[in-house]
Design a protein around this motif. Sequence first.
Motif, short mmCIF file in Angstrom:
data_model
loop_
_atom_site.label_atom_id
_atom_site.label_comp_id
_atom_site.label_asym_id
_atom_site.label_seq_id
_atom_site.Cartn_x
_atom_site.Cartn_y
_atom_site.Cartn_z
N ARG A 79 -10.56 -17.34 -37.06
CA ARG A 79 -10.62 -18.29 -38.17
C ARG A 79 -11.33 -19.57 -37.74
O ARG A 79 -12.15 -20.12 -38.48
CB ARG A 79 -9.22 -18.58 -38.71
CG ARG A 79 -8.62 -17.36 -39.42
CD ARG A 79 -7.23 -17.58 -39.92
NE ARG A 79 -7.28 -18.63 -40.94
CZ ARG A 79 -6.28 -19.47 -41.17
NH1 ARG A 79 -5.17 -19.40 -40.47
NH2 ARG A 79 -6.38 -20.37 -42.10
N GLU A 80 -11.01 -20.06 -36.54
CA GLU A 80 -11.70 -21.26 -36.04
C GLU A 80 -13.19 -20.99 -35.87
O GLU A 80 -14.03 -21.81 -36.29
CB GLU A 80 -11.12 -21.70 -34.69
CG GLU A 80 -11.86 -22.89 -34.13
CD GLU A 80 -11.43 -23.29 -32.73
OE1 GLU A 80 -11.68 -24.46 -32.37
OE2 GLU A 80 -10.86 -22.46 -31.99
N ALA A 81 -13.55 -19.86 -35.28
CA ALA A 81 -14.96 -19.56 -35.04
C ALA A 81 -15.72 -19.39 -36.36
O ALA A 81 -16.82 -19.93 -36.51
CB ALA A 81 -15.10 -18.30 -34.18
N SER A 134 -9.41 -10.73 -39.39
CA SER A 134 -9.92 -11.91 -40.09
C SER A 134 -8.89 -13.04 -40.17
O SER A 134 -9.26 -14.17 -40.47
CB SER A 134 -10.40 -11.53 -41.49
OG SER A 134 -9.33 -11.10 -42.29
N ASN A 135 -7.64 -12.76 -39.87
CA ASN A 135 -6.61 -13.80 -39.88
C ASN A 135 -6.19 -14.27 -38.50
O ASN A 135 -5.26 -15.06 -38.38
CB ASN A 135 -5.39 -13.31 -40.66
CG ASN A 135 -5.61 -13.41 -42.15
OD1 ASN A 135 -5.60 -14.49 -42.70
ND2 ASN A 135 -5.88 -12.29 -42.78
N LEU A 136 -6.87 -13.81 -37.47
CA LEU A 136 -6.59 -14.30 -36.12
C LEU A 136 -7.00 -15.77 -36.03
O LEU A 136 -8.06 -16.17 -36.51
CB LEU A 136 -7.37 -13.51 -35.08
CG LEU A 136 -6.94 -12.06 -34.87
CD1 LEU A 136 -7.91 -11.36 -33.94
CD2 LEU A 136 -5.53 -12.00 -34.33
N ARG A 180 -4.62 -25.01 -34.88
CA ARG A 180 -4.61 -25.47 -36.28
C ARG A 180 -4.81 -24.31 -37.25
O ARG A 180 -4.50 -24.42 -38.43
CB ARG A 180 -5.72 -26.49 -36.52
CG ARG A 180 -5.51 -27.79 -35.81
CD ARG A 180 -6.61 -28.76 -36.12
NE ARG A 180 -7.85 -28.25 -35.54
CZ ARG A 180 -9.06 -28.61 -35.90
NH1 ARG A 180 -9.23 -29.49 -36.86
NH2 ARG A 180 -10.12 -28.12 -35.32
N TYR A 181 -5.35 -23.19 -36.76
CA TYR A 181 -5.67 -22.06 -37.62
C TYR A 181 -4.58 -20.99 -37.62
O TYR A 181 -4.75 -19.93 -38.21
CB TYR A 181 -7.01 -21.46 -37.21
CG TYR A 181 -8.14 -22.44 -37.43
CD1 TYR A 181 -8.81 -22.50 -38.64
CD2 TYR A 181 -8.52 -23.35 -36.42
CE1 TYR A 181 -9.84 -23.40 -38.85
CE2 TYR A 181 -9.54 -24.25 -36.62
CZ TYR A 181 -10.20 -24.28 -37.84
OH TYR A 181 -11.19 -25.17 -38.04
#
Length: 108
Positions: A84-86, A78-80, A106-107
């Motif tokens: 995060r972008e998706a 969940s922190n990839l 950016r993520y």
Amino acid sequence: MIVVVNRYLLPRGTYGMTLWPFILVRDSRLRKDPVLINHERIHLRQQLQLLIIPFYLWYGIEFGLRWLKYGNRKKAYSNLSMEREAYANETDLDYLQTFRLWSFIRYL
């Protein structure tokens, strides 16, 4: 975009996955889920911008580092940055119209 329905190709608890050029979904009803399909289409674009193989290398290395950091696979996933972008943009069905090169950075 080629959508393949097959519950045996996906890990348990996974509803969709993108493996260039395919989007795999567990159930035929998910083919019509606009949010899930948009999420997976974002991954298709990420894979394409990183020329596919480097995407998987980046994803795997980042996953390994986050797993070491958090000691938990779900938290690491969940922190990839790409996830995060998706997830942040999956409900914006026009996101791919404004998608910018290397926007997942950016993520991080």
